[in-house]
Scaffold this motif. Sequence first.
Motif, PDB file in Angstrom:
ATOM      1  N   LEU A 132      -7.186  -0.966   1.053  1.00 22.04           N
ATOM      2  CA  LEU A 132      -7.145   0.490   1.184  1.00 22.04           C
ATOM      3  C   LEU A 132      -8.438   1.060   1.767  1.00 22.04           C
ATOM      4  O   LEU A 132      -8.628   2.266   1.751  1.00 22.04           O
ATOM      5  N   ASP A 189      -6.786  -0.285   9.596  1.00 21.89           N
ATOM      6  CA  ASP A 189      -6.199  -1.206   8.628  1.00 21.89           C
ATOM      7  C   ASP A 189      -5.107  -2.048   9.282  1.00 21.89           C
ATOM      8  O   ASP A 189      -4.889  -3.200   8.922  1.00 21.89           O
ATOM      9  N   SER A 194      -0.607   2.817   1.495  1.00 21.76           N
ATOM     10  CA  SER A 194      -0.064   4.157   1.709  1.00 21.76           C
ATOM     11  C   SER A 194      -0.645   5.084   0.647  1.00 21.76           C
ATOM     12  O   SER A 194      -1.283   4.647  -0.309  1.00 21.76           O
ATOM     13  N   LEU A 208      -7.856   3.440   4.867  1.00 22.37           N
ATOM     14  CA  LEU A 208      -7.157   4.656   4.455  1.00 22.37           C
ATOM     15  C   LEU A 208      -8.024   5.498   3.527  1.00 22.37           C
ATOM     16  O   LEU A 208      -8.144   6.724   3.705  1.00 22.37           O
ATOM     17  N   ARG A 239      -6.145   4.631   9.132  1.00 17.76           N
ATOM     18  CA  ARG A 239      -4.860   3.929   9.036  1.00 17.76           C
ATOM     19  C   ARG A 239      -4.716   2.888  10.135  1.00 17.76           C
ATOM     20  O   ARG A 239      -4.272   1.755   9.898  1.00 17.76           O
TER      21      ARG A 239
END
Length: 456
Positions: A386, A75, A244, A389, A72
């Motif tokens: 993404l 990113d 997310s 994540l 996370r």
Amino acid sequence: MDMNEHRNRRLKLIMISATFGGLLFGYDTGVINGALPFMARPDQLDLTPVTEGLVTSILLLGAAFGALLCGRLADRYGRRKMILNLSFLFFLASLGTALAPNVLLMAAFRFLLGLAVGGASAMVPAFLAEMAPHEKRGRMVTQNELMIVGGQFLAYVFNAILGVTMANTGHVWRYMLVICAVPAIMLFASMLKVPESPRWLISKGKKSEALRVLKQIREDKRAEAECREIQEAVEKDTALEKASLKDFSTPWLRRLLWIGIGVAIVNQITGVNSIMYYGTQILKESGFGTKAALIANIGNGLISVIAVIFGIWLVGKVRRRPILLIGLAGTTTALLLIAIFSIVLDGSMALPYVVLSLTVLFLAFMQGCVGPVTWLVIAEIFPQRLRGLGSGISVFFLWILNFVIGFAFPILLSSVGLSFTFFFMPETKGRTLEELEEHFRSRHDHNTPEQSVIEV
């Protein structure tokens, strides 16, 4: 020196610098193999079976959360910056474990070290995948696997040297642990000279800076074309919110996440880390003495290095899925033979050598086929927005399963790996990261999930 040679050297510098994170990952997970017998002594940390398991496995728990958290953060703040921060954490935690006066502090610093290991395991392959041209991506990313097993090999060598020459020195295990501070310094110093990922820069609106980085490692026309391709992929995501977990509710992205998690689980159910962490104890139980087991364990590290070198060559020549299927078939066979001969030859003088030989065979398939493809596929399959994540979640499950399995050899579970790879893992060789993203989108739009997975 012509420009192409300069660009190749620049790319090689980036690869070597980043993969010091893999070296640290390998050394820190391998060093406990030889340090435990000395650390457990009554005049040292006086470990019980429970605290011995805690000291070993707490790093794996830390690694699970490190992979998830760092994915996370990378990113948000960038791949390069996160790797620099991880090098500092590696350094501090290495000193902490070497100086720990009791089990509680040892466990705390091992957990912190695990955060760094997990972060490196998720970040370095993703960073390399984003920096590499697609035709070199397989070899560049799997170089990190070479550094991981190289770090484990160095740990076994230093464990053997220190364990044999300083066996009567009470704090020999502290010398084993403090050595890790050296590559941590090297990682920090080398990453200062490495640029940020152009894909991350474009995702943050820094197109001109990204193009400048691409021109350092690509021909000018190719750099401009790749910059446009990345920009187009990023623009498709501009209307979306920040990355997310709810993004993975989209069917094609959810399928990619399950593939990432599945590949990570397949890697762990072979039981490879039982050998990486407890190889010395396994060899002792099969009949070797402590010093002989420390020396024999070097063979495990050496065959891992040789196998990964072969694997790096293989991923440049052969598609990903067949490599993984062959690797899993080999590891399954080796584990079954270890179980059979351990029963048939129980008490025999030949048992230690049979176990060692089959362990070497197991590691040849594992490190030559399964290991390189695992990290490569996890680094490749997720779209830019993404990638941190998705990689983090996948590697989180890898480390959690590693933590749960501990030192047990999952012979029966290893057969699950074959069916998963055959039916679900897609082929990623020969495509840019943006082409992979577009492929997964379009396959979902035109096929059922089951059809698209099998046909890939």
